[in-house]
Motif scaffolding. Structure first.
Motif, PDB file in Angstrom:
ATOM      1  N   GLN A 286       0.744  -1.315  -0.370  1.00  0.00           N
ATOM      2  CA  GLN A 286       0.401  -0.098   0.106  1.00  0.00           C
ATOM      3  C   GLN A 286       0.701   1.188   0.191  1.00  0.00           C
ATOM      4  O   GLN A 286       0.377   1.996  -0.599  1.00  0.00           O
ATOM      5  CB  GLN A 286      -0.921   0.099   1.723  1.00  0.00           C
ATOM      6  CG  GLN A 286      -1.811   0.761   1.558  1.00  0.00           C
ATOM      7  CD  GLN A 286      -2.880   0.902  -0.069  1.00  0.00           C
ATOM      8  OE1 GLN A 286      -3.868   0.265  -0.265  1.00  0.00           O
ATOM      9  NE2 GLN A 286      -3.054   2.136  -0.766  1.00  0.00           N
TER      10      GLN A 286
ATOM     11  N   ALA B 196       2.311   1.629  -3.247  1.00  0.00           N
ATOM     12  CA  ALA B 196       0.858   2.104  -4.987  1.00  0.00           C
ATOM     13  C   ALA B 196       0.721   3.131  -3.863  1.00  0.00           C
ATOM     14  O   ALA B 196       0.009   3.931  -5.162  1.00  0.00           O
ATOM     15  CB  ALA B 196       0.135   1.394  -3.917  1.00  0.00           C
ATOM     16  N   ASP B 197       0.383   4.199  -3.227  1.00  0.00           N
ATOM     17  CA  ASP B 197       0.627   5.407  -3.027  1.00  0.00           C
ATOM     18  C   ASP B 197       1.397   6.010  -3.151  1.00  0.00           C
ATOM     19  O   ASP B 197       1.539   7.716  -2.752  1.00  0.00           O
ATOM     20  CB  ASP B 197       0.022   6.035  -1.229  1.00  0.00           C
ATOM     21  CG  ASP B 197      -0.749   5.111  -0.859  1.00  0.00           C
ATOM     22  OD1 ASP B 197      -1.711   5.045  -2.090  1.00  0.00           O
ATOM     23  OD2 ASP B 197      -1.270   4.802   0.212  1.00  0.00           O
TER      24      ASP B 197
ATOM     25  N   LEU C 178       5.214   0.480 -12.041  1.00  0.00           N
ATOM     26  CA  LEU C 178       5.817   1.138 -10.527  1.00  0.00           C
ATOM     27  C   LEU C 178       7.100   1.998 -11.314  1.00  0.00           C
ATOM     28  O   LEU C 178       8.175   2.018 -11.642  1.00  0.00           O
ATOM     29  CB  LEU C 178       6.368   0.808 -10.118  1.00  0.00           C
ATOM     30  CG  LEU C 178       4.313  -0.623  -9.269  1.00  0.00           C
ATOM     31  CD1 LEU C 178       4.721  -1.275  -8.631  1.00  0.00           C
ATOM     32  CD2 LEU C 178       3.775   0.080  -8.349  1.00  0.00           C
TER      33      LEU C 178
ATOM     34  N   ALA D  18       1.278  -4.152  -5.411  1.00  0.00           N
ATOM     35  CA  ALA D  18       1.775  -2.971  -5.626  1.00  0.00           C
ATOM     36  C   ALA D  18       0.689  -2.490  -6.560  1.00  0.00           C
ATOM     37  O   ALA D  18      -0.008  -1.690  -6.343  1.00  0.00           O
ATOM     38  CB  ALA D  18       3.006  -2.384  -5.268  1.00  0.00           C
ATOM     39  N   ILE D  19       0.751  -3.067  -7.937  1.00  0.00           N
ATOM     40  CA  ILE D  19       0.305  -2.568  -9.097  1.00  0.00           C
ATOM     41  C   ILE D  19      -0.662  -2.976  -8.972  1.00  0.00           C
ATOM     42  O   ILE D  19      -1.895  -2.502  -9.568  1.00  0.00           O
ATOM     43  CB  ILE D  19       1.159  -2.991 -10.542  1.00  0.00           C
ATOM     44  CG1 ILE D  19       0.852  -2.619 -11.327  1.00  0.00           C
ATOM     45  CG2 ILE D  19       0.535  -4.579 -10.759  1.00  0.00           C
ATOM     46  CD1 ILE D  19       1.205  -1.346 -11.151  1.00  0.00           C
TER      47      ILE D  19
ATOM     48  N   LEU E  36      -3.066  -2.659  -6.465  1.00  0.00           N
ATOM     49  CA  LEU E  36      -3.756  -1.543  -5.824  1.00  0.00           C
ATOM     50  C   LEU E  36      -3.834  -0.658  -6.398  1.00  0.00           C
ATOM     51  O   LEU E  36      -4.916  -0.255  -6.553  1.00  0.00           O
ATOM     52  CB  LEU E  36      -3.242  -1.697  -4.752  1.00  0.00           C
ATOM     53  CG  LEU E  36      -3.130  -2.498  -2.957  1.00  0.00           C
ATOM     54  CD1 LEU E  36      -2.042  -2.444  -2.149  1.00  0.00           C
ATOM     55  CD2 LEU E  36      -4.118  -2.725  -2.746  1.00  0.00           C
ATOM     56  N   ASN E  37      -3.098  -0.865  -7.230  1.00  0.00           N
ATOM     57  CA  ASN E  37      -3.442   0.730  -8.299  1.00  0.00           C
ATOM     58  C   ASN E  37      -4.403   0.840  -9.303  1.00  0.00           C
ATOM     59  O   ASN E  37      -5.142   1.675  -9.470  1.00  0.00           O
ATOM     60  CB  ASN E  37      -1.797   1.161  -8.802  1.00  0.00           C
ATOM     61  CG  ASN E  37      -0.349   1.749  -8.022  1.00  0.00           C
ATOM     62  OD1 ASN E  37      -1.295   2.146  -6.738  1.00  0.00           O
ATOM     63  ND2 ASN E  37       0.283   1.814  -8.893  1.00  0.00           N
TER      64      ASN E  37
ATOM     65  N   GLN F 221      -8.042   1.228  -7.650  1.00  0.00           N
ATOM     66  CA  GLN F 221      -7.570   2.579  -7.469  1.00  0.00           C
ATOM     67  C   GLN F 221      -8.574   2.815  -8.932  1.00  0.00           C
ATOM     68  O   GLN F 221      -8.864   4.229  -8.891  1.00  0.00           O
ATOM     69  CB  GLN F 221      -6.545   2.741  -7.374  1.00  0.00           C
ATOM     70  CG  GLN F 221      -6.155   2.692  -5.571  1.00  0.00           C
ATOM     71  CD  GLN F 221      -5.154   3.284  -4.605  1.00  0.00           C
ATOM     72  OE1 GLN F 221      -3.906   3.984  -5.542  1.00  0.00           O
ATOM     73  NE2 GLN F 221      -4.561   2.696  -3.946  1.00  0.00           N
TER      74      GLN F 221
END
Length: 255
Positions: free
Chosen positions: A107, A110-111, A139, A240-241, A243-244, A247
């Protein structure tokens, strides 16, 4: 087999259990947790706490480790005992507690606007690999190959620095970590144990807790397997990707 910093955390009852385990590993392998608790006159919760302090998810993991260490090994296993340690790490990594840490780290990534990787020696090579892997995943990342290199992260947005270090005590790495923190970057550490300086300074630490292995020909040559680090890095990039993507999909639905 067990690290001194882990053993120093044991209380008197836990030390009593550990002493029995070390002296009678073959007997312990055949015992249930209740059998062991009855044999050494402690509660099962004491054995669970002991297992956790030694870096295991619970009694079952500790028992599995004992079986892998004390059974007769094949020539291949004798040649490379760290493969057994890596197998144990994968079991710990799949546990809920470790997955929660991985998700929290993902997270943060990702942020972030950018992810910076830093390491020296073998960890430096892994940092370079991680940067390429993260970029290929989608990323935005870059690597610092020289710990003495001045890096200005102020004004770059939300920055996450992922610091790789087996020992977690290298002076140049610690100094760069402090520099990142003073500039407002979030820190994720990946080290062999959680009691080192790099891990203690980090916002979130991920450790793999393997027995250190050293070269027989070159005393300063650290041969501790880095397979857990590769696993952690690749999993973080995928999480992470994902999560992106979620979003972005959520924003599209709002529009």
């Amino acid at each position: 087999m067990f690290q001194p910093e882990q053993l120093s955390k044991l209380n008197d009852l836990e030390s009593l259990v550990f002493d029995f385990i070390i002296k009678s590993p073959e007997k312990v392998q055949q015992m249930t947790i209740r059998d062991l608790a009855s044999r050494v006159h402690v509660s099962t919760s004491t054995i669970v706490r002991l297992s956790t302090k030694l870096g295991f998810e619970g009694w079952a993991d500790l028992k599995y480790y004992l079986k892998s260490q004390f059974r007769e090994k094949t020539p291949e296993e004798q040649h490379y005992d760290n493969m057994l340690e890596f197998d144990l790490f994968l079991r710990r990594m799949n546990a809920d507690t470790y997955q929660k840490r991985l998700n929290a780290a993902a997270q943060l990534i990702a942020d972030a606007d950018y992810t910076i990787f830093l390491g020296i020696g073998t960890s430096g090579s892994l940092s370079d690999y991680a940067t390429k892997y993260f970029v290929n995943t989608g990323l935005r990342s870059f690597v610092i190959s020289d710990p003495f290199q001045a890096v200005q992260v102020k004004g770059m947005g939300n920055i996450v620095a992922i610091i790789l270090s087996v020992s977690g005590e290298t002076t140049q790495v610690v100094n760069k970590e402090l520099e990142f923190k003073s500039d407002g970057a979030k820190i994720i550490s990946i080290t062999n144990n959680e009691d080192c300086t790099v891990a203690k300074l980090a916002d979130l630490q991920l450790s793999y807790n393997l027995v250190n292995e050293w070269s027989k020909m070159y005393p300063l040559g650290n041969l501790t397997t880095q397979l857990p680090v590769l696993a952690i890095l690749e999993i973080l990039s995928h999480k992470a990707i994902e999560l992106n993507v979620k979003q972005e999909q959520a924003q599209e639905k709002k529009l």
